[in-house]
Structure formats: C-alpha cells, structure tokens
Design a protein around this motif. Structure first.
Motif, PDB file in Angstrom:
ATOM      1  N   SER A  16      20.699  61.868 116.876  1.00 14.47           N
ATOM      2  CA  SER A  16      21.876  61.027 116.721  1.00 14.47           C
ATOM      3  C   SER A  16      21.545  59.571 117.032  1.00 14.47           C
ATOM      4  CB  SER A  16      23.013  61.533 117.607  1.00 14.47           C
ATOM      5  OG  SER A  16      22.649  61.495 118.962  1.00 14.47           O
ATOM      6  N   SER A  17      20.662  59.335 118.009  1.00  9.34           N
ATOM      7  CA  SER A  17      20.312  57.955 118.355  1.00  9.34           C
ATOM      8  C   SER A  17      19.502  57.305 117.246  1.00  9.34           C
ATOM      9  CB  SER A  17      19.552  57.912 119.685  1.00  9.34           C
ATOM     10  OG  SER A  17      18.274  58.464 119.534  1.00  9.34           O
ATOM     11  N   ILE A  18      18.686  58.096 116.570  1.00  6.80           N
ATOM     12  CA  ILE A  18      17.879  57.559 115.470  1.00  6.80           C
ATOM     13  C   ILE A  18      18.753  57.295 114.251  1.00  6.80           C
ATOM     14  CG2 ILE A  18      16.065  58.127 113.798  1.00  6.80           C
ATOM     15  CD1 ILE A  18      14.587  59.548 116.020  1.00  6.80           C
ATOM     16  N   LEU A  19      19.646  58.240 113.964  1.00 12.05           N
ATOM     17  CA  LEU A  19      20.445  58.136 112.750  1.00 12.05           C
ATOM     18  C   LEU A  19      21.691  57.284 112.939  1.00 12.05           C
ATOM     19  CD1 LEU A  19      20.260  61.807 111.429  1.00 12.05           C
ATOM     20  CD2 LEU A  19      18.739  59.888 110.957  1.00 12.05           C
ATOM     21  N   GLY A  24      26.181  65.594 118.267  1.00 12.29           N
ATOM     22  CA  GLY A  24      27.014  66.738 117.944  1.00 12.29           C
ATOM     23  C   GLY A  24      27.505  66.711 116.507  1.00 12.29           C
ATOM     24  N   ASP A  25      27.331  65.548 115.844  1.00 11.88           N
ATOM     25  CA  ASP A  25      27.694  65.484 114.430  1.00 11.88           C
ATOM     26  C   ASP A  25      26.735  66.350 113.619  1.00 11.88           C
ATOM     27  OD1 ASP A  25      29.780  63.818 114.832  1.00 11.88           O
ATOM     28  OD2 ASP A  25      28.901  62.070 113.873  1.00 11.88           O
ATOM     29  N   PHE A  26      27.197  66.741 112.443  1.00 12.19           N
ATOM     30  CA  PHE A  26      26.312  67.462 111.549  1.00 12.19           C
ATOM     31  C   PHE A  26      25.845  66.518 110.453  1.00 12.19           C
ATOM     32  CE2 PHE A  26      28.220  70.928 113.758  1.00 12.19           C
ATOM     33  CZ  PHE A  26      27.208  71.865 113.815  1.00 12.19           C
ATOM     34  N   VAL A  27      24.577  66.527 110.197  1.00  8.61           N
ATOM     35  CA  VAL A  27      24.005  65.632 109.194  1.00  8.61           C
ATOM     36  C   VAL A  27      23.216  66.459 108.182  1.00  8.61           C
ATOM     37  CG1 VAL A  27      23.879  63.651 110.740  1.00  8.61           C
ATOM     38  CG2 VAL A  27      21.961  65.240 110.619  1.00  8.61           C
ATOM     39  N   SER A  28      22.996  65.884 107.027  1.00 12.37           N
ATOM     40  CA  SER A  28      22.221  66.579 106.000  1.00 12.37           C
ATOM     41  C   SER A  28      20.762  66.154 106.078  1.00 12.37           C
ATOM     42  CB  SER A  28      22.776  66.243 104.619  1.00 12.37           C
ATOM     43  OG  SER A  28      22.508  64.890 104.322  1.00 12.37           O
ATOM     44  N   TYR A  29      19.922  66.898 105.403  1.00 16.84           N
ATOM     45  CA  TYR A  29      18.511  66.536 105.376  1.00 16.84           C
ATOM     46  C   TYR A  29      18.319  65.180 104.703  1.00 16.84           C
ATOM     47  CZ  TYR A  29      17.242  71.105 107.091  1.00 16.84           C
ATOM     48  OH  TYR A  29      17.116  72.216 107.882  1.00 16.84           O
ATOM     49  N   ALA A  30      19.174  64.896 103.727  1.00 13.33           N
ATOM     50  CA  ALA A  30      19.099  63.597 103.069  1.00 13.33           C
ATOM     51  C   ALA A  30      19.441  62.485 104.059  1.00 13.33           C
ATOM     52  CB  ALA A  30      20.050  63.560 101.875  1.00 13.33           C
ATOM     53  N   ASP A  31      20.444  62.722 104.897  1.00 10.59           N
ATOM     54  CA  ASP A  31      20.815  61.742 105.927  1.00 10.59           C
ATOM     55  C   ASP A  31      19.638  61.489 106.872  1.00 10.59           C
ATOM     56  OD1 ASP A  31      23.402  61.491 105.012  1.00 10.59           O
ATOM     57  OD2 ASP A  31      24.195  63.050 106.337  1.00 10.59           O
ATOM     58  N   HIS A  37      13.756  56.634 107.618  1.00  6.43           N
ATOM     59  CA  HIS A  37      13.140  55.506 106.937  1.00  6.43           C
ATOM     60  C   HIS A  37      13.720  54.185 107.426  1.00  6.43           C
ATOM     61  CE1 HIS A  37      11.664  58.476 103.877  1.00  6.43           C
ATOM     62  NE2 HIS A  37      10.605  57.748 104.102  1.00  6.43           N
ATOM     63  N   ARG A  38      15.046  54.180 107.622  1.00  9.87           N
ATOM     64  CA  ARG A  38      15.698  52.975 108.107  1.00  9.87           C
ATOM     65  C   ARG A  38      15.239  52.670 109.539  1.00  9.87           C
ATOM     66  NH1 ARG A  38      21.225  54.281 108.386  1.00  9.87           N
ATOM     67  NH2 ARG A  38      20.791  54.621 110.571  1.00  9.87           N
ATOM     68  N   TYR A  39      15.137  53.717 110.340  1.00  5.41           N
ATOM     69  CA  TYR A  39      14.723  53.558 111.730  1.00  5.41           C
ATOM     70  C   TYR A  39      13.321  52.955 111.810  1.00  5.41           C
ATOM     71  CZ  TYR A  39      13.664  54.920 116.561  1.00  5.41           C
ATOM     72  OH  TYR A  39      13.304  54.917 117.874  1.00  5.41           O
ATOM     73  N   ILE A  40      12.429  53.485 110.956  1.00  4.45           N
ATOM     74  CA  ILE A  40      11.051  52.997 110.937  1.00  4.45           C
ATOM     75  C   ILE A  40      11.029  51.528 110.508  1.00  4.45           C
ATOM     76  CG2 ILE A  40       8.852  53.196 109.683  1.00  4.45           C
ATOM     77  CD1 ILE A  40       9.434  56.262 109.614  1.00  4.45           C
ATOM     78  N   LYS A  41      11.825  51.194 109.485  1.00  7.18           N
ATOM     79  CA  LYS A  41      11.866  49.835 108.979  1.00  7.18           C
ATOM     80  C   LYS A  41      12.463  48.884 110.024  1.00  7.18           C
ATOM     81  CE  LYS A  41      13.432  47.576 104.727  1.00  7.18           C
ATOM     82  NZ  LYS A  41      14.850  47.234 104.868  1.00  7.18           N
ATOM     83  N   ASP A  42      13.598  49.288 110.598  1.00  7.85           N
ATOM     84  CA  ASP A  42      14.280  48.460 111.596  1.00  7.85           C
ATOM     85  C   ASP A  42      13.397  48.191 112.800  1.00  7.85           C
ATOM     86  OD1 ASP A  42      16.431  48.471 109.961  1.00  7.85           O
ATOM     87  OD2 ASP A  42      17.692  49.774 111.190  1.00  7.85           O
ATOM     88  N   ASN A  43      12.607  49.175 113.160  1.00 12.42           N
ATOM     89  CA  ASN A  43      11.781  49.025 114.353  1.00 12.42           C
ATOM     90  C   ASN A  43      10.371  48.547 114.019  1.00 12.42           C
ATOM     91  OD1 ASN A  43      13.405  50.181 116.821  1.00 12.42           O
ATOM     92  ND2 ASN A  43      13.866  51.480 115.073  1.00 12.42           N
ATOM     93  N   LYS A  44      10.218  48.142 112.757  1.00 12.98           N
ATOM     94  CA  LYS A  44       8.941  47.596 112.294  1.00 12.98           C
ATOM     95  C   LYS A  44       7.777  48.523 112.646  1.00 12.98           C
ATOM     96  CE  LYS A  44      10.420  42.786 112.287  1.00 12.98           C
ATOM     97  NZ  LYS A  44      11.855  43.163 112.357  1.00 12.98           N
ATOM     98  N   LEU A  45       8.030  49.806 112.410  1.00 13.83           N
ATOM     99  CA  LEU A  45       7.004  50.786 112.743  1.00 13.83           C
ATOM    100  C   LEU A  45       6.089  51.057 111.561  1.00 13.83           C
ATOM    101  CD1 LEU A  45       9.277  53.288 114.659  1.00 13.83           C
ATOM    102  CD2 LEU A  45       7.589  51.768 115.661  1.00 13.83           C
ATOM    103  N   LYS A  46       6.526  50.605 110.397  1.00 11.52           N
ATOM    104  CA  LYS A  46       5.766  50.914 109.195  1.00 11.52           C
ATOM    105  C   LYS A  46       4.407  50.211 109.224  1.00 11.52           C
ATOM    106  CE  LYS A  46       7.160  52.232 104.633  1.00 11.52           C
ATOM    107  NZ  LYS A  46       8.272  52.306 103.725  1.00 11.52           N
ATOM    108  N   GLY A  47       3.375  50.962 108.932  1.00 15.00           N
ATOM    109  CA  GLY A  47       2.039  50.401 108.864  1.00 15.00           C
ATOM    110  C   GLY A  47       1.452  50.098 110.231  1.00 15.00           C
ATOM    111  N   GLY A  48       2.231  50.260 111.260  1.00 16.99           N
ATOM    112  CA  GLY A  48       1.738  49.950 112.592  1.00 16.99           C
ATOM    113  C   GLY A  48       1.584  51.188 113.438  1.00 16.99           C
TER     114      GLY A  48
END
Ligand SMILES: [Zn+2]
Length: 98
Positions: A16-19, A24-31, A37-48
C-alpha cells in the motif's frame, strides 16, 4: 474480467505504501505493475541501485526463531531422556509421568 485487472491482491503495509493506496485495499496485478514502475521512477531507482524495501524476515531467520522456540519449549524425559514438550505430563516415548 481478465485476471490482470481483477482486484485480487490484498495490499499489505508495504504494498500500500508503494502503490499509494490504503492498507487493506484490494488492487489488481495491473495496478501493482503500474505502481511499481511509478515508484521506481519517482524514487529515481531506474538504472541505479536496487529498490530499498523494508527489511523482511528471511525464511532462515524465521526458521531459527521457530527452532529456538521449540528448543526452549522442550524438556528431557525424567526416565528415558527423550525430548518432549515442557508442558507434557507424560513422556511420548516411554509414557512415564513427568
Ligand atoms: Zn520417557
């Protein structure tokens, strides 16, 4: 409804913190895929560096705890010396009252 969009995954504290959803919410695999991907981008984790997820207990750590708990909860039979639960009234092996 396809399996990917069905809201079938329970969002625990970490997910839930990542998304950005409530725990307790239910999320889909697409979510999850989108959110990661958004989390990785926001945290500038891509390529690093790797994603820094909160430390989770490893299987080994859990196993060790279980073994320690089991060991501390055992006693030796007064008669045959077999390892039996400390709360046991009778020995599993020889049946002698403890
Ligand atoms: Zn015994």
């Amino acid at each position: 409804m396809s399996g990917l969009t069905k809201k079938a995954v329970y969002a625990d504290k970490l997910l839930s913190s990542i998304l950005g959803v409530r725990e307790g919410d239910f999320v889909s695999y697409a979510d999850i895929s989108r959110g990661l991907h958004r989390y990785i981008k926001d945290n500038k984790l891509k390529g690093g560096g790797a994603i820094q997820l909160p430390k989770q207990p490893t299987v080994q750590a859990v196993q060790g705890e279980i073994e320690a708990a089991v060991e501390s909860g055992m006693k030796s039979c007064i008669d045959c010396g077999a390892q039996i639960p400390s709360e046991a009234t009778f020995c599993d092996m020889c049946g002698v009252s403890q």
